[in-house]
Design a protein around this motif. Structure first.
Motif, PDB file in Angstrom:
ATOM      1  N   GLN A   1       0.863  -1.180   0.000  1.00  0.00           N
ATOM      2  CA  GLN A   1       0.000   0.000   0.000  1.00  0.00           C
ATOM      3  C   GLN A   1       0.904   1.237   0.000  1.00  0.00           C
ATOM      4  OE1 GLN A   1      -3.317  -0.093  -0.354  1.00  0.00           O
ATOM      5  NE2 GLN A   1      -3.264   2.126  -0.532  1.00  0.00           N
ATOM      6  N   PRO A   2       1.390   1.636  -1.176  1.00  0.00           N
ATOM      7  CA  PRO A   2       2.371   2.724  -1.223  1.00  0.00           C
ATOM      8  C   PRO A   2       1.744   4.103  -1.102  1.00  0.00           C
ATOM      9  CG  PRO A   2       1.989   1.853  -3.419  1.00  0.00           C
ATOM     10  CD  PRO A   2       1.162   1.025  -2.483  1.00  0.00           C
ATOM     11  N   GLY A   3       2.510   5.016  -0.510  1.00  0.00           N
ATOM     12  CA  GLY A   3       2.202   6.431  -0.508  1.00  0.00           C
ATOM     13  C   GLY A   3       3.404   7.174  -1.063  1.00  0.00           C
ATOM     14  N   VAL A   4       3.216   8.433  -1.399  1.00  0.00           N
ATOM     15  CA  VAL A   4       4.267   9.211  -2.053  1.00  0.00           C
ATOM     16  C   VAL A   4       4.543  10.476  -1.257  1.00  0.00           C
ATOM     17  CG1 VAL A   4       4.969  10.408  -4.165  1.00  0.00           C
ATOM     18  CG2 VAL A   4       3.590   8.317  -4.310  1.00  0.00           C
ATOM     19  N   VAL A   5       5.814  10.785  -1.097  1.00  0.00           N
ATOM     20  CA  VAL A   5       6.222  12.021  -0.445  1.00  0.00           C
ATOM     21  C   VAL A   5       7.042  12.843  -1.429  1.00  0.00           C
ATOM     22  CG1 VAL A   5       8.353  11.060   0.545  1.00  0.00           C
ATOM     23  CG2 VAL A   5       7.251  13.017   1.637  1.00  0.00           C
ATOM     24  N   SER A   6       6.844  14.145  -1.407  1.00  0.00           N
ATOM     25  CA  SER A   6       7.539  15.052  -2.325  1.00  0.00           C
ATOM     26  C   SER A   6       7.833  16.356  -1.611  1.00  0.00           C
ATOM     27  CB  SER A   6       6.665  15.323  -3.559  1.00  0.00           C
ATOM     28  OG  SER A   6       7.195  16.370  -4.350  1.00  0.00           O
ATOM     29  N   ARG A   7       8.829  17.058  -2.079  1.00  0.00           N
ATOM     30  CA  ARG A   7       9.114  18.382  -1.524  1.00  0.00           C
ATOM     31  C   ARG A   7       8.022  19.375  -1.889  1.00  0.00           C
ATOM     32  NH1 ARG A   7      11.512  23.270  -2.595  1.00  0.00           N
ATOM     33  NH2 ARG A   7      12.929  24.114  -1.011  1.00  0.00           N
ATOM     34  N   GLY A   8       7.316  19.107  -2.992  1.00  0.00           N
ATOM     35  CA  GLY A   8       6.275  20.042  -3.428  1.00  0.00           C
ATOM     36  C   GLY A   8       6.846  21.247  -4.134  1.00  0.00           C
ATOM     37  N   TYR A   9       7.874  21.016  -4.959  1.00  0.00           N
ATOM     38  CA  TYR A   9       8.555  22.130  -5.627  1.00  0.00           C
ATOM     39  C   TYR A   9       7.563  22.939  -6.470  1.00  0.00           C
ATOM     40  CZ  TYR A   9      12.078  24.743  -8.179  1.00  0.00           C
ATOM     41  OH  TYR A   9      12.835  25.760  -8.700  1.00  0.00           O
ATOM     42  N   GLY A  10       7.642  24.249  -6.337  1.00  0.00           N
ATOM     43  CA  GLY A  10       6.765  25.147  -7.076  1.00  0.00           C
ATOM     44  C   GLY A  10       5.508  25.521  -6.321  1.00  0.00           C
ATOM     45  N   GLY A  11       5.228  24.828  -5.199  1.00  0.00           N
ATOM     46  CA  GLY A  11       4.052  25.145  -4.396  1.00  0.00           C
ATOM     47  C   GLY A  11       4.386  26.092  -3.263  1.00  0.00           C
ATOM     48  N   SER A  12       3.374  26.704  -2.705  1.00  0.00           N
ATOM     49  CA  SER A  12       3.576  27.685  -1.637  1.00  0.00           C
ATOM     50  C   SER A  12       3.647  27.053  -0.258  1.00  0.00           C
ATOM     51  CB  SER A  12       2.433  28.709  -1.657  1.00  0.00           C
ATOM     52  OG  SER A  12       1.178  28.062  -1.452  1.00  0.00           O
ATOM     53  N   ALA A  13       3.223  25.786  -0.121  1.00  0.00           N
ATOM     54  CA  ALA A  13       3.187  25.135   1.191  1.00  0.00           C
ATOM     55  C   ALA A  13       4.604  24.986   1.745  1.00  0.00           C
ATOM     56  CB  ALA A  13       2.521  23.772   1.085  1.00  0.00           C
ATOM     57  N   ARG A  14       4.772  25.300   3.016  1.00  0.00           N
ATOM     58  CA  ARG A  14       6.069  25.158   3.681  1.00  0.00           C
ATOM     59  C   ARG A  14       6.034  24.017   4.693  1.00  0.00           C
ATOM     60  NH1 ARG A  14       7.073  27.329  -0.136  1.00  0.00           N
ATOM     61  NH2 ARG A  14       8.054  29.353  -0.521  1.00  0.00           N
ATOM     62  N   GLU A  15       4.959  23.938   5.453  1.00  0.00           N
ATOM     63  CA  GLU A  15       4.823  22.868   6.431  1.00  0.00           C
ATOM     64  C   GLU A  15       4.315  21.603   5.750  1.00  0.00           C
ATOM     65  OE1 GLU A  15       5.858  23.160   9.540  1.00  0.00           O
ATOM     66  OE2 GLU A  15       6.473  25.223   9.055  1.00  0.00           O
ATOM     67  N   ALA A  16       4.645  20.455   6.345  1.00  0.00           N
ATOM     68  CA  ALA A  16       4.208  19.185   5.791  1.00  0.00           C
ATOM     69  C   ALA A  16       2.689  19.101   5.791  1.00  0.00           C
ATOM     70  CB  ALA A  16       4.803  18.037   6.603  1.00  0.00           C
ATOM     71  N   ARG A  17       2.144  18.574   4.694  1.00  0.00           N
ATOM     72  CA  ARG A  17       0.696  18.424   4.606  1.00  0.00           C
ATOM     73  C   ARG A  17       0.350  17.282   3.650  1.00  0.00           C
ATOM     74  NH1 ARG A  17      -1.982  23.416   1.394  1.00  0.00           N
ATOM     75  NH2 ARG A  17      -0.884  24.665   2.966  1.00  0.00           N
ATOM     76  N   LEU A  18      -0.811  16.697   3.891  1.00  0.00           N
ATOM     77  CA  LEU A  18      -1.365  15.709   2.988  1.00  0.00           C
ATOM     78  C   LEU A  18      -2.146  16.398   1.883  1.00  0.00           C
ATOM     79  CD1 LEU A  18      -2.748  13.104   5.552  1.00  0.00           C
ATOM     80  CD2 LEU A  18      -0.989  12.621   3.836  1.00  0.00           C
ATOM     81  N   LEU A  19      -2.076  15.847   0.684  1.00  0.00           N
ATOM     82  CA  LEU A  19      -2.900  16.372  -0.391  1.00  0.00           C
ATOM     83  C   LEU A  19      -4.334  15.933  -0.198  1.00  0.00           C
ATOM     84  CD1 LEU A  19      -0.094  16.853  -1.698  1.00  0.00           C
ATOM     85  CD2 LEU A  19      -1.160  16.319  -3.894  1.00  0.00           C
ATOM     86  N   GLY A  20      -5.253  16.840  -0.476  1.00  0.00           N
ATOM     87  CA  GLY A  20      -6.673  16.541  -0.444  1.00  0.00           C
ATOM     88  C   GLY A  20      -7.266  16.722  -1.828  1.00  0.00           C
ATOM     89  N   PRO A  21      -8.555  16.469  -1.987  1.00  0.00           N
ATOM     90  CA  PRO A  21      -9.181  16.598  -3.312  1.00  0.00           C
ATOM     91  C   PRO A  21      -9.156  18.020  -3.856  1.00  0.00           C
ATOM     92  CG  PRO A  21     -10.835  16.223  -1.589  1.00  0.00           C
ATOM     93  CD  PRO A  21      -9.500  15.986  -0.965  1.00  0.00           C
ATOM     94  N   ASP A  22      -8.978  19.007  -2.979  1.00  0.00           N
ATOM     95  CA  ASP A  22      -8.981  20.399  -3.427  1.00  0.00           C
ATOM     96  C   ASP A  22      -7.573  21.006  -3.493  1.00  0.00           C
ATOM     97  OD1 ASP A  22     -11.795  20.406  -3.557  1.00  0.00           O
ATOM     98  OD2 ASP A  22     -11.942  20.872  -1.421  1.00  0.00           O
ATOM     99  N   SER A  23      -6.558  20.204  -3.261  1.00  0.00           N
ATOM    100  CA  SER A  23      -5.182  20.728  -3.320  1.00  0.00           C
ATOM    101  C   SER A  23      -4.850  21.173  -4.739  1.00  0.00           C
ATOM    102  CB  SER A  23      -4.191  19.658  -2.865  1.00  0.00           C
ATOM    103  OG  SER A  23      -4.392  19.320  -1.513  1.00  0.00           O
ATOM    104  N   THR A  24      -4.176  22.300  -4.850  1.00  0.00           N
ATOM    105  CA  THR A  24      -3.858  22.858  -6.155  1.00  0.00           C
ATOM    106  C   THR A  24      -2.347  22.855  -6.385  1.00  0.00           C
ATOM    107  OG1 THR A  24      -3.615  25.136  -5.365  1.00  0.00           O
ATOM    108  CG2 THR A  24      -5.844  24.384  -5.944  1.00  0.00           C
ATOM    109  N   PRO A  25      -1.911  22.853  -7.642  1.00  0.00           N
ATOM    110  CA  PRO A  25      -0.479  22.943  -7.931  1.00  0.00           C
ATOM    111  C   PRO A  25       0.171  24.184  -7.333  1.00  0.00           C
ATOM    112  CG  PRO A  25      -1.671  22.269  -9.896  1.00  0.00           C
ATOM    113  CD  PRO A  25      -2.709  22.648  -8.873  1.00  0.00           C
ATOM    114  N   ALA A  26      -0.578  25.282  -7.237  1.00  0.00           N
ATOM    115  CA  ALA A  26      -0.015  26.504  -6.652  1.00  0.00           C
ATOM    116  C   ALA A  26       0.324  26.310  -5.187  1.00  0.00           C
ATOM    117  CB  ALA A  26      -0.988  27.668  -6.814  1.00  0.00           C
ATOM    118  N   GLU A  27      -0.384  25.417  -4.508  1.00  0.00           N
ATOM    119  CA  GLU A  27      -0.155  25.169  -3.092  1.00  0.00           C
ATOM    120  C   GLU A  27       0.891  24.076  -2.861  1.00  0.00           C
ATOM    121  OE1 GLU A  27      -4.690  26.058  -1.463  1.00  0.00           O
ATOM    122  OE2 GLU A  27      -4.113  24.042  -2.114  1.00  0.00           O
ATOM    123  N   VAL A  28       0.789  22.972  -3.612  1.00  0.00           N
ATOM    124  CA  VAL A  28       1.601  21.790  -3.296  1.00  0.00           C
ATOM    125  C   VAL A  28       2.518  21.355  -4.429  1.00  0.00           C
ATOM    126  CG1 VAL A  28      -0.116  20.964  -1.643  1.00  0.00           C
ATOM    127  CG2 VAL A  28      -0.238  20.203  -4.025  1.00  0.00           C
TER     128      VAL A  28
END
Length: 329
Positions: A83-110
């Motif tokens: 049951q794999p999950g994926v972790v990324s730095r989120g390059y290009g997104g504005s998020a700084r603190e660790a967060r899970l992606l949700g259905p409304d997450s946008t490329p600008a954020e994550v």
């Protein structure tokens, strides 16, 4: 000639590196050494996650095909009972603190790549500058295996398997370290990784061949209709790419017999509607990574081309054989 084109010519086109770029190489090497020094002196211990970690990355700045490989790994390892999950730095997104992606997450954020991975795989995805902290968020989602999208040069977390992807066409360019060349580490480091994947081009000894395959285009707007790429042949289209190597996308379209007007943007470019306005009614074809950023203002006549990474089943079997399932708590 713009700065991006000049750098590409120096890194991959045989143009000599100017003296001022060569002078910056020792500074880059020193900064990399300083980043790793706390771990080497034992002042900082790399974080260990409670489940196996596979890190997928490359040696060069820019793209090499690692994100399609991560998607393929999610699918292949899920089929093998993980049951794999994926972790990324989120390059290009504005998020700084660790967060899970949700259905409304946008490329600008994550970031664009995490959104693409989440949509293609349905896997739990977390982003954060601290990858170990982000990875721990995945554990509460039932994840028993973490795939790190990029991070081979990050000494802050322990990984069980390291996979390095090389662009088979461009390889390591002029072989120089940043910024005089594209290398984040010396090319000799390539042989030390557990698995070495060659994306297209000529596979060399010890490398696993990977091909990116795409034959359909999907509409960004409307009912997400699809049509064969071959149906675009015979008329010129606008081809848009904001990836590490836009030429790879353009060449793939030309390989399908499509005549195109190429529009290359910087990797992770934040698109706005005017970027896709070319003053005519020709169709617009783009990568799936770009499409996730253009969906909010998509219109008829805009299409994206999803690709799938094709690799030998024996490659996935070999990775699975190296993994040890976490002990039940």
């Amino acid at each position: 000639m713009g700065l991006r084109e000049r750098i590409e010519g120096i890194w991959y086109g045989g143009e000599p590196a100017p003296w001022w770029l060569l002078m910056l190489v020792p500074l880059y090497r020193a900064l990399v050494g300083l980043r790793r020094l706390p771990c080497r002196l034992g002042l900082l211990r790399p974080a260990r996650i409670a489940v196996p970690v596979i890190c997928v990355g490359n040696l060069v700045a820019g793209g090499s095909g690692k994100t399609p490989l991560v998607i393929a790994l999610v699918d292949a390892l899920r089929a093998r009972g993980w049951q794999p999950g994926v972790v990324s730095r989120g390059y290009g997104g504005s998020a700084r603190e660790a967060r899970l992606l949700g259905p409304d997450s946008t490329p600008a954020e994550v970031g664009d790549e995490p959104v693409l991975i989440a949509r293609r795989t349905g896997a739990a995805v977390a982003v954060g500058r601290d990858r170990a902290q982000a990875a721990r968020l995945l554990l509460a989602q039932g994840v028993d295996l973490v795939l790190a999208d990029d991070g081979l040069q990050n000494p802050g977390f322990v990984r069980d398997v390291e996979i390095c992807v090389v662009d088979g066409r461009r390889r390591f360019g002029n072989g120089r370290l940043l910024p005089a060349g594209p290398l984040r580490e010396p090319a000799t480091r390539f042989a030390e990784y557990d698995f070495r994947v060659c994306n297209g081009g000529q596979t060399q000894q010890g490398e696993i061949a990977m091909q990116l395959e795409g034959s359909q285009a999907i509409a960004l707007a409307g009912d997400t209709a699809s049509r064969p790429l071959a149906s675009f042949s015979g008329t010129a289209v606008h081809a848009v790419a904001a990836i590490g190597d836009p030429q790879r996308f353009f060449d793939a379209l030309r390989g399908k017999g499509i005549e195109l007007i190429a529009h290359a943007f910087a990797d992770h470019h934040a698109f706005v509607p005017s970027d896709l306005e070319f003053g005519d009614a020709r169709p617009v074809l783009m990568t799936e990574k770009d499409a996730v950023k253009c969906l909010p203002f998509a219109r008829a006549g805009q299409w994206f081309v999803p690709v799938t990474a094709s690799l030998p089943a024996s490659f996935f079997d070999a990775i699975a054989a190296r993994l040890q399932r976490p002990k039940a708590s």
